[in-house]
Design an enzyme around this catalytic site. Structure first.
Site, PDB file in Angstrom:
ATOM      1  N   LYS A  50     -13.693 -24.333  39.731  1.00 28.82           N
ATOM      2  CA  LYS A  50     -14.301 -23.005  39.632  1.00 28.82           C
ATOM      3  C   LYS A  50     -14.632 -22.771  38.168  1.00 28.82           C
ATOM      4  O   LYS A  50     -13.775 -22.405  37.382  1.00 28.82           O
ATOM      5  CB  LYS A  50     -13.326 -21.942  40.145  1.00 28.82           C
ATOM      6  CG  LYS A  50     -13.967 -20.746  40.833  1.00 28.82           C
ATOM      7  CD  LYS A  50     -14.839 -19.897  39.925  1.00 28.82           C
ATOM      8  CE  LYS A  50     -14.048 -19.003  39.022  1.00 28.82           C
ATOM      9  NZ  LYS A  50     -14.872 -18.385  37.953  1.00 28.82           N
TER      10      LYS A  50
ATOM     11  N   CYS B 267      -7.824 -21.337  22.162  1.00 25.74           N
ATOM     12  CA  CYS B 267      -6.448 -20.934  22.485  1.00 25.74           C
ATOM     13  C   CYS B 267      -5.488 -21.336  21.369  1.00 25.74           C
ATOM     14  O   CYS B 267      -4.545 -20.618  21.074  1.00 25.74           O
ATOM     15  CB  CYS B 267      -6.022 -21.532  23.815  1.00 25.74           C
ATOM     16  SG  CYS B 267      -6.306 -23.293  23.927  1.00 25.74           S
TER      17      CYS B 267
ATOM     18  N   GLU C 156      -3.214 -11.811  20.625  1.00 26.88           N
ATOM     19  CA  GLU C 156      -4.296 -12.789  20.576  1.00 26.88           C
ATOM     20  C   GLU C 156      -5.627 -12.040  20.532  1.00 26.88           C
ATOM     21  O   GLU C 156      -5.931 -11.250  21.425  1.00 26.88           O
ATOM     22  CB  GLU C 156      -4.264 -13.706  21.806  1.00 26.88           C
ATOM     23  CG  GLU C 156      -5.382 -14.740  21.765  1.00 26.88           C
ATOM     24  CD  GLU C 156      -5.400 -15.686  22.962  1.00 26.88           C
ATOM     25  OE1 GLU C 156      -5.444 -15.204  24.101  1.00 26.88           O
ATOM     26  OE2 GLU C 156      -5.385 -16.906  22.745  1.00 26.88           O
TER      27      GLU C 156
ATOM     28  N   GLU D  48      -2.410 -22.976  31.149  1.00 18.83           N
ATOM     29  CA  GLU D  48      -2.726 -23.239  29.730  1.00 18.83           C
ATOM     30  C   GLU D  48      -3.287 -21.925  29.189  1.00 18.83           C
ATOM     31  O   GLU D  48      -4.422 -21.575  29.481  1.00 18.83           O
ATOM     32  CB  GLU D  48      -3.790 -24.332  29.703  1.00 18.83           C
ATOM     33  CG  GLU D  48      -3.877 -25.085  28.439  1.00 18.83           C
ATOM     34  CD  GLU D  48      -2.602 -25.850  28.200  1.00 18.83           C
ATOM     35  OE1 GLU D  48      -1.907 -25.441  27.260  1.00 18.83           O
ATOM     36  OE2 GLU D  48      -2.306 -26.809  28.928  1.00 18.83           O
TER      37      GLU D  48
HETATM   38  P1  NAI Z   1      -9.899 -15.078  32.328  1.00 21.25           P
HETATM   39  O1  NAI Z   1      -8.636 -15.747  31.988  1.00 21.25           O
HETATM   40  O2  NAI Z   1      -9.793 -13.915  33.263  1.00 21.25           O
HETATM   41  O3  NAI Z   1     -10.936 -16.136  32.931  1.00 21.25           O
HETATM   42  C1  NAI Z   1     -10.734 -17.536  32.922  1.00 21.25           C
HETATM   43  C2  NAI Z   1     -11.122 -18.110  34.277  1.00 21.25           C
HETATM   44  O4  NAI Z   1     -10.304 -17.540  35.288  1.00 21.25           O
HETATM   45  C3  NAI Z   1     -12.568 -17.818  34.705  1.00 21.25           C
HETATM   46  O5  NAI Z   1     -13.081 -18.928  35.424  1.00 21.25           O
HETATM   47  C4  NAI Z   1     -12.394 -16.645  35.650  1.00 21.25           C
HETATM   48  O6  NAI Z   1     -13.444 -16.551  36.580  1.00 21.25           O
HETATM   49  C5  NAI Z   1     -11.099 -16.980  36.332  1.00 21.25           C
HETATM   50  N1  NAI Z   1     -10.366 -15.842  36.906  1.00 21.25           N
HETATM   51  C6  NAI Z   1     -10.334 -14.557  36.457  1.00 21.25           C
HETATM   52  N2  NAI Z   1      -9.553 -13.801  37.251  1.00 21.25           N
HETATM   53  C7  NAI Z   1      -9.082 -14.618  38.226  1.00 21.25           C
HETATM   54  C8  NAI Z   1      -8.210 -14.423  39.341  1.00 21.25           C
HETATM   55  N3  NAI Z   1      -7.677 -13.249  39.624  1.00 21.25           N
HETATM   56  N4  NAI Z   1      -7.932 -15.487  40.121  1.00 21.25           N
HETATM   57  C9  NAI Z   1      -8.442 -16.686  39.855  1.00 21.25           C
HETATM   58  N5  NAI Z   1      -9.269 -16.937  38.816  1.00 21.25           N
HETATM   59  C10 NAI Z   1      -9.588 -15.908  38.012  1.00 21.25           C
HETATM   60  O7  NAI Z   1     -10.583 -14.664  30.976  1.00 21.25           O
HETATM   61  P2  NAI Z   1     -11.764 -13.592  30.727  1.00 21.25           P
HETATM   62  O8  NAI Z   1     -11.630 -12.419  31.639  1.00 21.25           O
HETATM   63  O9  NAI Z   1     -13.037 -14.316  30.697  1.00 21.25           O
HETATM   64  O10 NAI Z   1     -11.383 -13.129  29.241  1.00 21.25           O
HETATM   65  C11 NAI Z   1     -10.407 -12.164  29.018  1.00 21.25           C
HETATM   66  C12 NAI Z   1      -9.703 -12.439  27.720  1.00 21.25           C
HETATM   67  O11 NAI Z   1      -8.873 -13.581  27.855  1.00 21.25           O
HETATM   68  C13 NAI Z   1     -10.621 -12.774  26.581  1.00 21.25           C
HETATM   69  O12 NAI Z   1     -11.022 -11.615  25.939  1.00 21.25           O
HETATM   70  C14 NAI Z   1      -9.795 -13.657  25.719  1.00 21.25           C
HETATM   71  O13 NAI Z   1      -9.118 -12.874  24.766  1.00 21.25           O
HETATM   72  C15 NAI Z   1      -8.798 -14.282  26.645  1.00 21.25           C
HETATM   73  N6  NAI Z   1      -9.078 -15.694  26.943  1.00 21.25           N
HETATM   74  C16 NAI Z   1      -8.231 -16.627  26.474  1.00 21.25           C
HETATM   75  C17 NAI Z   1      -8.448 -17.956  26.712  1.00 21.25           C
HETATM   76  C18 NAI Z   1      -7.524 -18.976  26.176  1.00 21.25           C
HETATM   77  O14 NAI Z   1      -7.797 -20.155  26.321  1.00 21.25           O
HETATM   78  N7  NAI Z   1      -6.440 -18.587  25.558  1.00 21.25           N
HETATM   79  C19 NAI Z   1      -9.640 -18.431  27.458  1.00 21.25           C
HETATM   80  C20 NAI Z   1     -10.456 -17.354  27.949  1.00 21.25           C
HETATM   81  C21 NAI Z   1     -10.168 -16.043  27.675  1.00 21.25           C
END
Ligand code: NAI
Ligand code: MG
Length: 491
Positions: free
Chosen positions: A188, A297, A394, A263
């Site tokens: 996904k 990250c 973060e 992760e």
């Molecule tokens: P997210 O963690 O919600 O999204 C990452 C992935 O998870 C995407 O493919 C999304 O479609 C999926 N996802 C979201 N909600 C889900 C659920 N309930 N069940 C299954 N899959 C789900 O990150 P998002 O909303 O894009 O960003 C939010 C914040 O997270 C950002 O502002 C950033 O600060 C942080 N972030 C941190 C990351 C890291 O590697 N530490 C990576 C991405 C975002």
């Protein structure tokens, strides 16, 4: 004019469906527009996958797993297919990098070298594992004649949920590790940068993997992602993304104790001693937080500098930072691209405002270039302390908080670096062997990098505390897609 970016745009425009059971299928729901964060222009659309689409994809992966077409294929043949996939990615690397640049925003040079380059390395690294995923023979103590041994059996169907910050590299790492372990997968991609994952699906088909071994469903996290996590045909979830979403996925998996690897985020420390090689440390510390515009990250977002070199170090750091060209990743000479989206830019600007209000002093950046695109200038705060939100949370943007240390004991210094809910990575710059080893031992983080860093797929990667559960890369990363089985044979 037909540049590599025009080609990438044409490719991205052509996608609108899921890759299920070896074929493209139109989605059954709505579509979601996809944007270039530098121009804010639409580059295409993806299918908004729903529970029906997810069900089809999981069933395809389930059938492919249960048929054993993949897990019992001779290891040498699985290795050969993975290597063929890596070759196809390499042959297409210019275009894939361009897709990543117009979708995620990262500078083209970086997407060539880092994103696509490390994706190829990850696939080739994992290609070696089908033939090396050995168990152990175990000396037995129970009475009688026994042969005791272990095997690593593939877990089954793996759901791979990927973020937008380094989509292609993370996708290829997860897909190739799961396949090396003998799992079948449903990927996904992130709705904010899904296009390179769809390009990978085409190359998977071209490489000749059996149908159903790799499936891709696009869509929103709250819909497609949630349906995937809830599907009882999924045996393993491997997620990279925000800590909040990781926790939600873990809670949802409790019902049937589904296996989960997470992760997640970080607030990693960089520590620079007075004896460090500053010519190397300054650019590395800067790119350790500003690279990918801070959307990493493992970004080194908290910096501790020894007070004896503080003025000199800061002067060098600010000078280096001010030379970093911020702009569209399609332009040559650009070092830092945009953030992924308007909300992400606003969130980062909000943290910068908070830092000002908390009393930290800006010595670089703090603002955003005017005009189109979600850009933020690389920002450095001094006079920070560990009670501030900008030091604790973060930010996931190009914002560095700087603190000093004096001749504290190594224990005190480690305690300051460890003062975080996270524990993903740490960076130490010193030529003193004692300090290097003492910190390597005392820092509570999944990685400690001394005098440099780099993507090494043979070394496990993952987090202590709220940075995650489990490890990717190395033997640990492949074993995360397996169950260990013990066998005892009486003879
Ligand atoms: P997210 O963690 O919600 O999204 C990452 C992935 O998870 C995407 O493919 C999304 O479609 C999926 N996802 C979201 N909600 C889900 C659920 N309930 N069940 C299954 N899959 C789900 O990150 P998002 O909303 O894009 O960003 C939010 C914040 O997270 C950002 O502002 C950033 O600060 C942080 N972030 C941190 C990351 C890291 O590697 N530490 C990576 C991405 C975002
Ligand atoms: Mg995008």
């Amino acid at each position: 004019m037909n540049t590599i970016f025009d080609k990438a745009l044409a490719r991205a425009n052509g996608y609108c469906g899921h890759f299920i059971d070896g074929a493209w299928r139109e989605g059954t729901g709505e579509t979601i527009p996809v944007f270039d964060p530098a121009s804010e222009k639409r580059i295409g659309a993806i299918a908004a996958g729903n529970a029906d689409d997810v069900d089809q994809a999981v069933n395809a992966a389930r059938n492919a797993f249960d048929s054993r077409a993949w897990s019992t294929m001779p290891a040498a043949d699985r290795e050969r297919l993975l290597l063929r996939l890596a070759d196809l990615v390499e042959a297409e690397q210019d275009e894939i990098a361009a897709i990543e640049t117009i979708d995620n925003g990262m500078p083209y040079r970086i997407s060539r070298m880092m994103a696509v380059g490390s994706a190829i390395s990850a696939i080739r690294y994992h290609a070696g594992w089908p033939r090396r995923l050995t168990g152990e023979t175990v000396p037995m103590s129970v009475p009688g004649n026994w042969h005791g041994y272990t095997t690593h059996d593939p877990l089954g169907v793996a759901a791979l949920i990927v973020p937008w910050n380094a989509p292609f590299a993370i996708t290829c790492t997860k897909v190739s590790a799961a396949l090396a372990a003998g799992c079948t997968v449903v990927l996904k991609p992130a709705e904010l940068a899904p296009m390179s994952g769809l390009r990978l699906a085409e190359l998977v088909a071209e490489a000749g993997f059996p149908a159903g071994v790799v499936n891709v469903v696009t869509g929103l996290g709250s819909e497609a992602g949630a349906a995937l996590v809830a599907h009882d045909g999924v045996d393993k979830i491997s997620f990279t993304g925000s800590t909040a979403t990781g926790k939600a996925i873990l809670r949802q998996s409790v019902g049937d104790l589904r296996r989960v690897s997470l992760e997640l985020g970080g607030k990693s420390a960089s520590i620079v001693f007075a004896d460090a090689d500053l010519a190397k440390a300054i650019p590395a510390v800067a790119m350790g937080i500003f690279g990918n515009s801070g959307q990493v990250c493992a970004a080194g977002s908290r910096l501790f500098v020894h007070e004896a070199i503080f003025d000199r170090f800061l002067e060098g750091l600010v000078a280096f930072t001010q030379k970093l060209v911020v702009g569209p990743g399609t332009q040559e000479g650009v070092a830092l691209g945009p953030l992924i989206s308007g909300p992400q830019r606003d969130k980062v600007m909000g943290y910068i405002e908070t830092g000002r209000k908390e009393g930290a002093t800006l010595v670089a950046g703090g603002d955003a270039p005017s005009g189109k695109g979600y850009f933020v200038n690389p920002t450095i705060f001094v006079d920070t302390n560990p009670t501030m939100k900008i030091v604790r949370e973060e930010i996931f943007g190009p914002v560095l908080s700087v603190m000093t240390f004096s001749d504290d004991s190594i224990d005190d210094l480690a305690a300051r670096a460890n003062d975080s809910i996270y524990g993903l990575s740490a960076y130490v710059w010193t030529t003193n062997l004692h300090n290097a080893h003492a910190l390597a031992k005392k820092l509570r983080s999944g990685s400690v990098k001394i005098n440099g860093s780099g993507m090494e797929f043979a070394l496990p990667f993952g987090g202590f505390r709220q940075s995650g559960i489990g490890r990717e890369h190395g033997r640990h990363g492949v074993e995360a897609f397996t169950e260990t089985k013990s066998v005892m044979v009486g003879w």
